[in-house]
Write a protein that holds these residues in place. Sequence first.
Motif, PDB file in Angstrom:
ATOM      1  N   ASP A  31     -10.607  -7.840   7.296  1.00  0.00           N
ATOM      2  CA  ASP A  31      -9.262  -8.480   7.465  1.00  0.00           C
ATOM      3  C   ASP A  31      -8.534  -8.469   6.256  1.00  0.00           C
ATOM      4  O   ASP A  31      -9.020  -8.318   5.150  1.00  0.00           O
ATOM      5  N   ILE A  32      -7.097  -8.466   6.502  1.00  0.00           N
ATOM      6  CA  ILE A  32      -6.487  -8.624   5.545  1.00  0.00           C
ATOM      7  C   ILE A  32      -5.409  -9.829   5.742  1.00  0.00           C
ATOM      8  O   ILE A  32      -5.075 -10.262   6.649  1.00  0.00           O
ATOM      9  N   ASN A  76       0.836  -1.179  -0.116  1.00  0.00           N
ATOM     10  CA  ASN A  76      -0.012  -0.025   0.185  1.00  0.00           C
ATOM     11  C   ASN A  76       0.962   1.333  -0.057  1.00  0.00           C
ATOM     12  O   ASN A  76       1.914   1.321   0.631  1.00  0.00           O
ATOM     13  N   PHE A 121       0.739  -0.659   5.634  1.00  0.00           N
ATOM     14  CA  PHE A 121      -0.368  -0.657   6.823  1.00  0.00           C
ATOM     15  C   PHE A 121       0.259  -0.641   8.104  1.00  0.00           C
ATOM     16  O   PHE A 121       1.191  -1.265   8.570  1.00  0.00           O
ATOM     17  N   VAL A 154      -6.238  -0.308   8.717  1.00  0.00           N
ATOM     18  CA  VAL A 154      -6.969  -1.655   8.585  1.00  0.00           C
ATOM     19  C   VAL A 154      -7.725  -1.746   9.781  1.00  0.00           C
ATOM     20  O   VAL A 154      -7.508  -2.039  10.945  1.00  0.00           O
ATOM     21  N   GLN A 187      -4.947  -8.244  10.541  1.00  0.00           N
ATOM     22  CA  GLN A 187      -3.803  -9.060   9.717  1.00  0.00           C
ATOM     23  C   GLN A 187      -3.378 -10.374   9.849  1.00  0.00           C
ATOM     24  O   GLN A 187      -2.801 -10.586  11.003  1.00  0.00           O
ATOM     25  N   VAL A 197      -8.872   0.376   4.746  1.00  0.00           N
ATOM     26  CA  VAL A 197      -9.450  -1.108   4.590  1.00  0.00           C
ATOM     27  C   VAL A 197     -10.353  -1.562   5.805  1.00  0.00           C
ATOM     28  O   VAL A 197      -9.862  -1.425   6.846  1.00  0.00           O
ATOM     29  N   THR A 198     -11.562  -1.678   5.511  1.00  0.00           N
ATOM     30  CA  THR A 198     -12.306  -2.186   6.344  1.00  0.00           C
ATOM     31  C   THR A 198     -12.751  -3.771   6.150  1.00  0.00           C
ATOM     32  O   THR A 198     -13.334  -4.243   5.144  1.00  0.00           O
TER      33      THR A 198
END
Length: 397
Positions: free
Chosen positions: A72-73, A63, A84, A94, A98, A69-70
């Motif tokens: 999970d990643i 990124n 992030f 986030v 993560q 970001v809403t």
Amino acid sequence: MTPNNYYVPQWRRTPALIASVLAAAVAAAVVAVTPTTAHAIGTPVPLGTAASFAILAGSTITNTGPSVVTGDIGVHPGSAITGFRPPASEPGTVNGVQHRADVVAQGAKDDLVAAYDQAAGQVVDGALSAGIANITLSPGVHHAAIGLGLTGDLTLDAAGDPNAVWVFQVPESLTTASASRVLLTNGASPCNVYWQIGASATLGSGSKFVGTIMALTSITVNDSVTIDGRTLARNGQVSLINDVINRGNCATGTSGGTTGGLVTGGAVAGTTTGGTGTGGTTTGGTGTGGTAGGLLGGVTTGGTSGGLLGGVLTGGVTGGLPGGLIAGTTGSTTGGANGGATGGIPGYPKPPKPPHDHEKPPRDHDHDHDHDHEKPPHDQDHEGGGGGYGQADEKAA
């Protein structure tokens, strides 16, 4: 002697009436259930544990800029996530968890593979040209022969159905132009839009996109893109530049959206939940509260018109077309619209005996003993209409 006009009793006419009503009812049922050509219907893609992710990648997540970001990643089998927080020096945010090459990310990747294959295997409803712009699409499974480019607005119209589903099958790459938009109207939900991409996806700067992207390779999100959905890449990376991705409330179930049927009321087939009513099956199931109840019978409770061909009808306004003709309650005196005093073929009451007609004139009895049967002698005139002893004697005289 003038012949009598025989009286035809009601019970002898009943079978003919039943037969005619039954024939009409069966003919109507045959027409109602005759199959017609139908379009393929897209079904929600089961994302499994991948549903909680806004970003999922195979190699890396990168990124640049204050992206938000809403959801999970996660990455698997790779482990790199950059840009992030934490650490605090990173610009991106986030609102979720993560996952770096852990068992959660691994499980989500496995579910992504299954979801990708399920979307690719759905029956095609319509073809897409290589370039689309300023068009409106109804729900269904839309297939592109090669890659797909979106150069203007694409509107998805649910026509008032919140459970409407769109599945886009793109065997090669997906590319959206700068400022292009995917728009929803008439109750369409971003939870029910899926993009199965056979290569990579690239979203142009300032574009607005809707739905879950499942790309075989990688996903590139250019500057200032808004995504109402997910970016899930099986093998490659996902990269962002000052973007907003929100998976919304689509992670609450494994189907990725609301559930419900396309046929309500049990009029066609299968148990349908989430439509206008909850219906039964077409062959004797229980229908409750549907608009028309069950088509071919069964116990129907609370329907407006009851069952078409009978069954025990409870709470219906009209109670069925021919009443108790088929599988009706034995001995019913009301039946349905046509009722029938017998209440159905099984169990109608014993018919009355026809009037006596000996086809000879009455005569007086002259025996040497008295009769004491407590009934009038045979030479008494019967006043019944339609032919009887009284009329025969009168004409003979």
